[in-house]
Design an enzyme around this catalytic site. Structure first.
Site, PDB file in Angstrom:
ATOM      1  N   GLY A 119      73.546   3.772  33.741  1.00 55.68           N
ATOM      2  CA  GLY A 119      72.621   2.710  34.124  1.00 55.68           C
ATOM      3  C   GLY A 119      71.812   2.194  32.953  1.00 55.68           C
ATOM      4  N   ARG A 120      71.679   3.036  31.946  1.00 56.55           N
ATOM      5  CA  ARG A 120      70.959   2.564  30.750  1.00 56.55           C
ATOM      6  C   ARG A 120      71.631   3.102  29.488  1.00 56.55           C
ATOM      7  NH1 ARG A 120      65.717   6.473  30.579  1.00 56.55           N
ATOM      8  NH2 ARG A 120      66.731   8.146  31.704  1.00 56.55           N
TER       9      ARG A 120
ATOM     10  N   ASP B 101      75.442  15.018  37.252  1.00 57.20           N
ATOM     11  CA  ASP B 101      75.664  13.868  36.369  1.00 57.20           C
ATOM     12  C   ASP B 101      75.075  14.109  34.984  1.00 57.20           C
ATOM     13  OD1 ASP B 101      73.327  13.639  38.199  1.00 57.20           O
ATOM     14  OD2 ASP B 101      72.763  12.013  36.857  1.00 57.20           O
TER      15      ASP B 101
ATOM     16  N   GLY C  92      76.348   6.419  37.480  1.00 64.15           N
ATOM     17  CA  GLY C  92      76.922   5.685  36.343  1.00 64.15           C
ATOM     18  C   GLY C  92      75.943   5.474  35.204  1.00 64.15           C
TER      19      GLY C  92
HETATM   20  P1  AMP Z   1      68.784  10.636  34.649  1.00 60.34           P
HETATM   21  O1  AMP Z   1      67.815  11.212  35.590  1.00 60.34           O
HETATM   22  O2  AMP Z   1      68.204  10.078  33.391  1.00 60.34           O
HETATM   23  O3  AMP Z   1      69.934  11.537  34.373  1.00 60.34           O
HETATM   24  O4  AMP Z   1      69.388   9.336  35.377  1.00 60.34           O
HETATM   25  C1  AMP Z   1      70.011   9.357  36.613  1.00 60.34           C
HETATM   26  C2  AMP Z   1      70.652   8.027  36.847  1.00 60.34           C
HETATM   27  O5  AMP Z   1      69.681   7.000  36.816  1.00 60.34           O
HETATM   28  C3  AMP Z   1      71.713   7.630  35.837  1.00 60.34           C
HETATM   29  O6  AMP Z   1      72.704   6.917  36.510  1.00 60.34           O
HETATM   30  C4  AMP Z   1      70.961   6.754  34.891  1.00 60.34           C
HETATM   31  O7  AMP Z   1      71.792   5.844  34.221  1.00 60.34           O
HETATM   32  C5  AMP Z   1      70.013   6.025  35.859  1.00 60.34           C
HETATM   33  N1  AMP Z   1      68.820   5.549  35.172  1.00 60.34           N
HETATM   34  C6  AMP Z   1      67.773   6.280  34.713  1.00 60.34           C
HETATM   35  N2  AMP Z   1      66.854   5.486  34.134  1.00 60.34           N
HETATM   36  C7  AMP Z   1      67.334   4.229  34.201  1.00 60.34           C
HETATM   37  C8  AMP Z   1      66.848   2.954  33.774  1.00 60.34           C
HETATM   38  N3  AMP Z   1      65.702   2.811  33.138  1.00 60.34           N
HETATM   39  N4  AMP Z   1      67.629   1.882  34.040  1.00 60.34           N
HETATM   40  C9  AMP Z   1      68.797   1.992  34.678  1.00 60.34           C
HETATM   41  N5  AMP Z   1      69.294   3.155  35.100  1.00 60.34           N
HETATM   42  C10 AMP Z   1      68.578   4.255  34.871  1.00 60.34           C
HETATM   43 MG    MG Z   2      71.386  11.364  33.169  1.00 62.34          MG
END
Ligand code: AMP
Ligand code: MG
Length: 527
Positions: free
Chosen positions: A105-106, A272, A103
């Protein structure tokens, strides 16, 4: 004060089941496509950069960018009247394994607008925790925000489908990050990018509902996606979903060819991070190949297996499409149409790749012998450390008459692309001369004049890309509050195919210091 006035339209959260309880703590959700959540107010937001071009797309005039309203809305300090921000629910396969609920998350979607017949979702990245933040904080650091901001706009101007970026805002808050994952976290400045795309729906949005047997939400989400983003699909029932998947597959394959054409490595092609619209999404530990190395990945997390390496992106895209097909299967209940679409992807990729490469070589059409010409070139480029951008750009300096020239004058045309002089001596030199002769013969069989070919090649072989070391230099300056390099490179990358002689210093090979430096040659997901 000029007031920000936007043409807000109904978006995903008004059309699909959502959690509107506003309970903002990490949680597993069910039967919803999104959760309403407000951004966290930053303590001292400052606008570092904004794209007047993207603003215009949204119906925001230049005069409004400097206004307080703009800063408030796009830093998350205030919520635009009548809108309800939300975070989306999605899952995903990460590095080949089902990872469950992920989801936004940020990321927080602010609202949708329509302008000049086009709909856009505006999304803040780094605006604080959401119900999907799991164990993380929901914030983003300046370095990763600069990388996302610059690269999405650079991609757009390269002609590669991508999400875009409206603004880059420093929050005034500090964010704790362990860049090397070695137990030495440090505070870094926080920032927020306002991303803009028709939609941020990912493969993972569909996967999560099927995994949880939430077929009703799956169907609603798929219908919503088709209705709003694939309006040309006017089929009914199963046919509609098959045609939708076929279109996603075609767009995804085209995107892989485009990434290859410009030398872009996404770095985290988890499902994702795959846009349902076939655009580049989520600029994390991405990189640009300096030398043409199919085995290269910028992502330190992927260093062992190199799953997402340059030369594997088209395969991974297909693997990801298989996961999307699994997710859509309950709407079709027949594997045959999906298998046919996978087979088409496999059958069409290579010819499409050859077409793209022949264009890079300045050839008008693909001849049967071009496969071996291109394969030989790929092999040579792998054997030696050769800069991809400089090589293809300078290749357009060849003229048909070079065929009868002396060996050294032939080599001179491409020699700036080599990282080591010894690659142009002895046996390697011979191999290059052989290839160049083959190439020049081929040019002489083609109808394009030297001038015409140069123009055609320079429109597909960029002169300037956001090399990893450039981003790193810009970040280091910005961390000292010097935004000169950021502004300069932003402007440079608006016209990546133009000569821009005053900025030619950026048409240069990766410097030695950047070869193995963190940030410049390898990056972590820790952003
Ligand atoms: P990513 O690797 O950036 O595609 O992120 C994978 C998952 O981790 C996604 O659900 C992002 O929303 C969550 N995510 C990455 N960094 C953060 C953060 N600093 N705070 C909250 N969720 C995060
Ligand atoms: Mg991502």
């Amino acid at each position: 004060m000029v007031k920000l006035k936007l043409n807000i339209i109904k978006g995903l959260a008004e059309s699909l089941p959502v959690d509107n309880s506003m309970v903002n703590r990490p949680q597993q959700v069910s039967n919803i496509a999104a959760s309403l959540v407000n951004p966290t107010k930053p303590s001292d937001p400052k606008l570092l950069h904004a794209s007047t071009e993207v603003a215009q797309l949204l119906g925001i005039g230049d005069d409004l960018i400097k206004e307080n309203d703009f800063l408030k809305i796009f830093s998350g300090s205030e919520i635009y009247e009548g809108t309800k921000p939300y975070a989306m629910n999605y899952g995903g396969h990460q590095f080949g394994h089902w990872a469950g609920q992920l989801g936004d998350g940020r990321a927080i979607n602010l609202f949708d607008v329509e302008n000049q017949g086009q709909r856009w979702t505006l999304q803040l990245k780094g605006a604080g925790p959401t119900p999907y933040s799991r164990t993380a904080d929901g914030f983003a650091v300046l370095r990763s925000s600069i990388r996302e901001y610059l690269c999405s706009e650079a991609m757009y101007h390269l002609g590669v489908p991508t999400t875009r970026a409206l603004s880059l805002i420093k929050t005034g808050d500090q964010v704790l990050r362990d860049v090397m994952y070695d137990g030495h976290p440090d505070y870094e400045p926080g920032a927020i990018v306002c991303r803009v795309a028709p939609s941020f729906i990912r493969f993972g949005n569909f996967e999560i509902h099927t995994r949880r047997s939430e077929f009703d939400v799956l169907q609603k989400l798929t219908d919503f996606t088709i209705e709003n983003y694939f309006p040309e699909n006017n089929l009914e029932g199963k046919e509609k979903y098959i045609a939708f998947f076929k279109e996603v597959s075609e767009r995804t394959m085209k995107l892989m060819l485009e990434w290859h054409r410009v030398g872009f490595v996404h770095g985290v092609m988890n499902t994702d991070n795959m846009s349902i619209l076939g655009v580049t999404i989520d600029f994390g530990p991405y990189g640009w190949v300096d030398d043409y190395n199919y085995g290269w990945t910028p992502n330190t997390t992927d260093r062992a297996h190199k799953r997402y390496r340059f030369g594997n992106q088209a395969n991974i895209a297909l693997w990801n499409l298989v996961q999307l097909a699994n997710a859509l299967y309950p709407l079709v209940e027949d594997v045959t149409p999906f298998e046919e679409i996978f087979a088409t992807y496999q059958k069409e990729y290579r010819p499409a790749f050859l077409k793209m490469m022949t264009q890079k070589l300045g050839l008008m059409y693909v001849k049967e012998t071009d496969d071996s010409l291109i394969t030989a070139l790929e092999k040579l480029m792998h054997e030696q450390e050769l800069d991809m951008t400089i090589f293809f750009r300078n290749l357009s300096n060849f003229q048909k008459a070079h065929l009868t020239d002396h060996e050294d004058s032939k080599i001179n045309v491409i020699k700036d692309a080599f990282y080591f002089d010894h690659d142009l001596l002895g046996e390697s030199k011979e191999k290059w001369i052989n290839w160049i002769n083959q190439y020049l013969k081929r040019l002489n069989e083609d109808d394009l004049s030297d001038d015409e070919r140069k123009v055609a090649m320079n429109s597909v072989n960029p002169k300037y890309v956001l090399r990893n070391y450039m981003a790193q230099m810009i970040i280091e300056a910005a961390e000292q509050e010097d935004y000169g390099p950021l502004n300069e490179v932003y402007d440079l990358l608006q016209k990546p195919y133009d000569e821009q002689l005053d900025l030619e210093k950026w048409f240069a090979k990766r410097p030695d210091w950047a070869r193995n430096k963190v940030g410049a040659s390898m990056l972590s997901c820790s952003s």
